[in-house]
Scaffold this active site. Structure first.
Site, PDB file in Angstrom:
ATOM      1  N   LYS A 116      80.626  88.734  47.491  1.00  0.00           N
ATOM      2  CA  LYS A 116      79.784  88.224  48.583  1.00  0.00           C
ATOM      3  C   LYS A 116      80.590  87.675  49.766  1.00  0.00           C
ATOM      4  O   LYS A 116      80.087  87.700  50.901  1.00  0.00           O
ATOM      5  CB  LYS A 116      78.802  87.179  48.046  1.00  0.00           C
ATOM      6  CG  LYS A 116      77.893  87.712  46.925  1.00  0.00           C
ATOM      7  CD  LYS A 116      77.124  88.966  47.316  1.00  0.00           C
ATOM      8  CE  LYS A 116      76.573  89.713  46.110  1.00  0.00           C
ATOM      9  NZ  LYS A 116      75.992  91.027  46.435  1.00  0.00           N
ATOM     10  N   LYS A 158      77.517  78.813  46.973  1.00  0.00           N
ATOM     11  CA  LYS A 158      77.152  80.088  46.323  1.00  0.00           C
ATOM     12  C   LYS A 158      78.355  80.691  45.618  1.00  0.00           C
ATOM     13  O   LYS A 158      79.486  80.545  46.079  1.00  0.00           O
ATOM     14  CB  LYS A 158      76.657  81.093  47.383  1.00  0.00           C
ATOM     15  CG  LYS A 158      75.412  80.670  48.140  1.00  0.00           C
ATOM     16  CD  LYS A 158      74.974  81.757  49.118  1.00  0.00           C
ATOM     17  CE  LYS A 158      73.657  81.380  49.775  1.00  0.00           C
ATOM     18  NZ  LYS A 158      73.170  82.435  50.690  1.00  0.00           N
ATOM     19  N   GLY A 165      70.463  85.169  44.024  1.00  0.00           N
ATOM     20  CA  GLY A 165      70.005  83.814  43.704  1.00  0.00           C
ATOM     21  C   GLY A 165      70.696  83.162  42.521  1.00  0.00           C
ATOM     22  O   GLY A 165      70.455  81.986  42.245  1.00  0.00           O
ATOM     23  N   LYS A 201      75.666  76.697  55.663  1.00  0.00           N
ATOM     24  CA  LYS A 201      74.603  75.805  56.127  1.00  0.00           C
ATOM     25  C   LYS A 201      73.336  76.208  55.379  1.00  0.00           C
ATOM     26  O   LYS A 201      73.035  77.392  55.267  1.00  0.00           O
ATOM     27  CB  LYS A 201      74.427  76.013  57.643  1.00  0.00           C
ATOM     28  CG  LYS A 201      73.362  75.157  58.268  1.00  0.00           C
ATOM     29  CD  LYS A 201      73.886  73.791  58.603  1.00  0.00           C
ATOM     30  CE  LYS A 201      72.775  72.882  59.114  1.00  0.00           C
ATOM     31  NZ  LYS A 201      73.185  71.463  59.094  1.00  0.00           N
ATOM     32  N   HIS A 208      62.646  85.873  54.129  1.00  0.00           N
ATOM     33  CA  HIS A 208      63.605  86.878  53.662  1.00  0.00           C
ATOM     34  C   HIS A 208      63.218  88.194  54.340  1.00  0.00           C
ATOM     35  O   HIS A 208      62.165  88.767  54.045  1.00  0.00           O
ATOM     36  CB  HIS A 208      63.529  87.020  52.136  1.00  0.00           C
ATOM     37  CG  HIS A 208      64.324  88.161  51.582  1.00  0.00           C
ATOM     38  ND1 HIS A 208      65.424  87.980  50.779  1.00  0.00           N
ATOM     39  CD2 HIS A 208      64.186  89.487  51.720  1.00  0.00           C
ATOM     40  CE1 HIS A 208      65.929  89.164  50.454  1.00  0.00           C
ATOM     41  NE2 HIS A 208      65.179  90.091  51.006  1.00  0.00           N
ATOM     42  N   ARG A 291      71.881 100.037  47.091  1.00  0.00           N
ATOM     43  CA  ARG A 291      71.027 100.893  46.246  1.00  0.00           C
ATOM     44  C   ARG A 291      69.692 101.132  46.936  1.00  0.00           C
ATOM     45  O   ARG A 291      69.382 100.506  47.945  1.00  0.00           O
ATOM     46  CB  ARG A 291      70.757 100.172  44.925  1.00  0.00           C
ATOM     47  CG  ARG A 291      69.989  98.866  45.135  1.00  0.00           C
ATOM     48  CD  ARG A 291      69.489  98.227  43.860  1.00  0.00           C
ATOM     49  NE  ARG A 291      68.619  97.093  44.145  1.00  0.00           N
ATOM     50  CZ  ARG A 291      69.029  95.866  44.407  1.00  0.00           C
ATOM     51  NH1 ARG A 291      70.318  95.604  44.462  1.00  0.00           N
ATOM     52  NH2 ARG A 291      68.166  94.907  44.661  1.00  0.00           N
TER      53      ARG A 291
HETATM   54  C1  MV4 Z   1      70.207  80.818  51.197  1.00  0.00           C
HETATM   55  C2  MV4 Z   1      69.077  79.979  51.366  1.00  0.00           C
HETATM   56  C3  MV4 Z   1      69.144  79.025  52.367  1.00  0.00           C
HETATM   57  N1  MV4 Z   1      70.248  78.894  53.134  1.00  0.00           N
HETATM   58  N2  MV4 Z   1      71.282  80.643  51.994  1.00  0.00           N
HETATM   59  C4  MV4 Z   1      68.603  83.156  47.351  1.00  0.00           C
HETATM   60  C5  MV4 Z   1      68.942  84.531  46.910  1.00  0.00           C
HETATM   61  C6  MV4 Z   1      70.192  84.899  47.598  1.00  0.00           C
HETATM   62  N3  MV4 Z   1      70.137  86.293  47.950  1.00  0.00           N
HETATM   63  C7  MV4 Z   1      70.270  84.009  48.768  1.00  0.00           C
HETATM   64  N4  MV4 Z   1      69.302  82.979  48.574  1.00  0.00           N
HETATM   65  C8  MV4 Z   1      69.167  81.972  49.460  1.00  0.00           C
HETATM   66  N5  MV4 Z   1      70.237  81.785  50.285  1.00  0.00           N
HETATM   67  C9  MV4 Z   1      71.295  79.707  52.930  1.00  0.00           C
HETATM   68  N6  MV4 Z   1      72.385  79.555  53.698  1.00  0.00           N
HETATM   69  C10 MV4 Z   1      67.983  80.164  50.528  1.00  0.00           C
HETATM   70  C11 MV4 Z   1      68.012  81.163  49.567  1.00  0.00           C
HETATM   71  C12 MV4 Z   1      66.806  81.309  48.773  1.00  0.00           C
HETATM   72  C13 MV4 Z   1      66.007  82.452  48.871  1.00  0.00           C
HETATM   73  C14 MV4 Z   1      66.350  83.518  49.690  1.00  0.00           C
HETATM   74  C15 MV4 Z   1      65.545  84.631  49.779  1.00  0.00           C
HETATM   75  C16 MV4 Z   1      64.370  84.687  49.063  1.00  0.00           C
HETATM   76  C17 MV4 Z   1      64.002  83.659  48.244  1.00  0.00           C
HETATM   77  C18 MV4 Z   1      64.803  82.523  48.143  1.00  0.00           C
HETATM   78  C19 MV4 Z   1      64.430  81.469  47.316  1.00  0.00           C
HETATM   79  C20 MV4 Z   1      65.228  80.360  47.225  1.00  0.00           C
HETATM   80  C21 MV4 Z   1      66.418  80.295  47.936  1.00  0.00           C
END
Ligand code: MV4
Length: 449
Positions: A116, A158, A165, A201, A208, A291
């Site tokens: 990532k 992360k 997630g 941040k 999304h 994918r």
């Molecule tokens: C984040 C975020 C807030 N701020 N990054 C969750 C899955 C992963 N692909 C990235 N995710 C998130 N990254 C920053 N800087 C919140 C999430 C996140 C989330 C993102 C997309 C769809 C659902 C989610 C549910 C909780 C947290």
């Protein structure tokens, strides 16, 4: 073009690929575990090979067994579907070493996006806007504190090897950074065998939004707009739509253009998805999926293109059958994921389907591997079907979804279907006013009593 393709998957996505093969005059080979001997993909393919016992580790994930099935059937290419081997760089390498073609991007592109930090650095270099955060990995707590102080709380930690997630921790204030940092590291180590983490941040109320891209593997790239997949539970998408209700045509052209240009510069081959968080009118790259995704049909609906056919064409060295100028959005599409799960806790509900009736009519597509009398095995993902509706606009798509939900019958097991009728009654769903936290909040208020 290939004469014969092996599909290294099961369920609705295996059928999806078999259908594309048949329309293209290509023979299809199904592989299956002993638990899937009676599965629809086995019946529908031209040939089928049993590759192992129920456990997916020993069957659908078994590289040697899948490659042997190609050898004995004479299949020249492998379509991985989603999940399983679809983003496994070592498998792609093995496929190529055996003189076969993987229908998807190169092992190198899969590896690059699987890490990532590398993915984010690559995106940034290619002109894609990214979430502000650490420059690469954060090696220790002192660095974590400094990065957080510089960009300001809240922050999110992360796992470099994570994604989707897994292995994320939020620190709301400096009081939380100690625990968040050490927990993130140890969870990353346990889950991925790699404790490297990075920081960003934390965005508090984003949507999304993901952009569908296609590379021709020869320096050409196009985009097919975006999908809004904000309605998720525990990082599992539940309801997806295209176009995004919050995205204007102008924004689509701008972010899509940036993504298509990046894909072209990378020399990327095949289907990909560039994931963003979208907040206050800004896009922030988080990850790229290398994918075909579960929710690809909403994009197919509004662009009138067959994405699996394009994957196969590109893998065979043919050009994409469209240019960016050929592509335009028609109407609005929504997908709901039907899982064999019991509400309110979404507990898996495998078992025998005593009655199945697929909805139909104008603008309705049901992708499913169900049939009357089929027994859903307990070993795999609980997705049993996808209902996709298409209308001239969003209100028409919503009306069609409501109408189709009234026609569908899945008896014998519990499913997530009742959730969708309840969601359609919500003003926020009707207006498209939701973010990534909406569904979890709604479930807590509406199902847990
Ligand atoms: C984040 C975020 C807030 N701020 N990054 C969750 C899955 C992963 N692909 C990235 N995710 C998130 N990254 C920053 N800087 C919140 C999430 C996140 C989330 C993102 C997309 C769809 C659902 C989610 C549910 C909780 C947290």
């Amino acid at each position: 073009m290939f004469d014969k393709i092996l599909i290294a998957n099961r369920g609705e996505i295996a059928l999806r690929v078999i259908r594309a093969c048949r329309e293209m005059g290509i023979q299809s080979v199904a592989v299956h575990s002993t638990a899937d001997a009676e599965a629809m993909h086995v019946r529908m393919a031209d040939e089928a090979v049993c590759i192992g016992p129920p456990s997916s580790t020993d069957s659908y994930l078994n590289h040697a067994a899948v490659l042997s099935a190609c050898e004995v059937t004479g299949a020249q290419a492998i379509h991985p579907g989603y999940g399983f081997l679809s983003e496994n760089a070592a498998f792609v390498q093995a496929v190529e070493d055996h003189g076969l073609t993987f229908i998807g991007p190169s092992a190198e592109h899969i590896r690059q996006m699987g890490d990532k930090i590398t993915a984010k650095e690559t995106a940034e270099k290619l002109g894609i806007p990214v979430v502000p955060g650490s420059e690469g990995g954060v090696p220790d707590l002192a660095t974590a504190k400094k990065v957080a102080a510089d960009m300001g709380y809240p922050v999110i930690i992360k796992a470099t090897a994570g994604g989707g997630g897994r292995g994320m921790k939020v620190a709301a204030t400096e009081k939380d950074i100690d625990t968040a940092f050490s927990t993130a590291r140890s969870e990353a180590k346990a889950a991925f065998g790699n404790d490297e983490v990075y920081m960003e941040k934390y965005l508090q109320k984003p949507r999304h939004i993901e952009v569908q891209v296609f590379g021709d593997g020869k320096g050409g790239g196009v985009h097919l707009g975006e999908r809004d997949c904000s309605l998720q539970r525990r990082h599992q998408k539940v309801f997806e739509e295209a176009p995004g209700p919050s995205i204007s045509a102008k924004e689509r052209a701008r972010i899509g253009g940036i993504c298509a240009n990046a894909i072209a510069k990378m020399g990327y081959s095949g289907a990909g998805t560039i994931e963003f968080l979208y907040e206050d009118g800004e896009f922030y790259f988080i990850e790229m999926n290398t994918r075909l995704q579960v929710e690809h049909p909403v994009t197919e609906a509004i662009f009138g293109q067959d994405l699996v056919r394009e994957q196969i064409r590109v893998a065979a060295g043919q050009p994409l059958s469209f240019t960016q100028d050929d592509l335009s959005v028609t109407g609005h599409a929504i997908e709901v994921r039907i899982n064999a799960e019991k509400l309110p806790n979404f507990a898996p509900s495998p078992g025998k389907i005593t009655q199945f009736h697929a909805p139909g009519g104008l603008g309705v597509r049901m992708d499913s591997a169900l049939y009357d009398g089929y027994t859903i095995p307990p070993y795999y993902d609980s997705l049993i079907g996808k209902l996709i509706v298409h209308g001239r606009d969003r209100p028409e798509a919503l009306a069609r979804l409501w109408r189709a939900l009234g026609e569908i019958i899945v008896d014998g097991v519990d499913t997530t279907l009742p959730l969708f009728s309840a969601l359609l009654a919500e003003p926020d769903i009707q207006s498209g006013d939701y973010n990534i936290h909406w569904l979890e909040k709604w479930l807590a208020q509406n199902l847990e009593d």
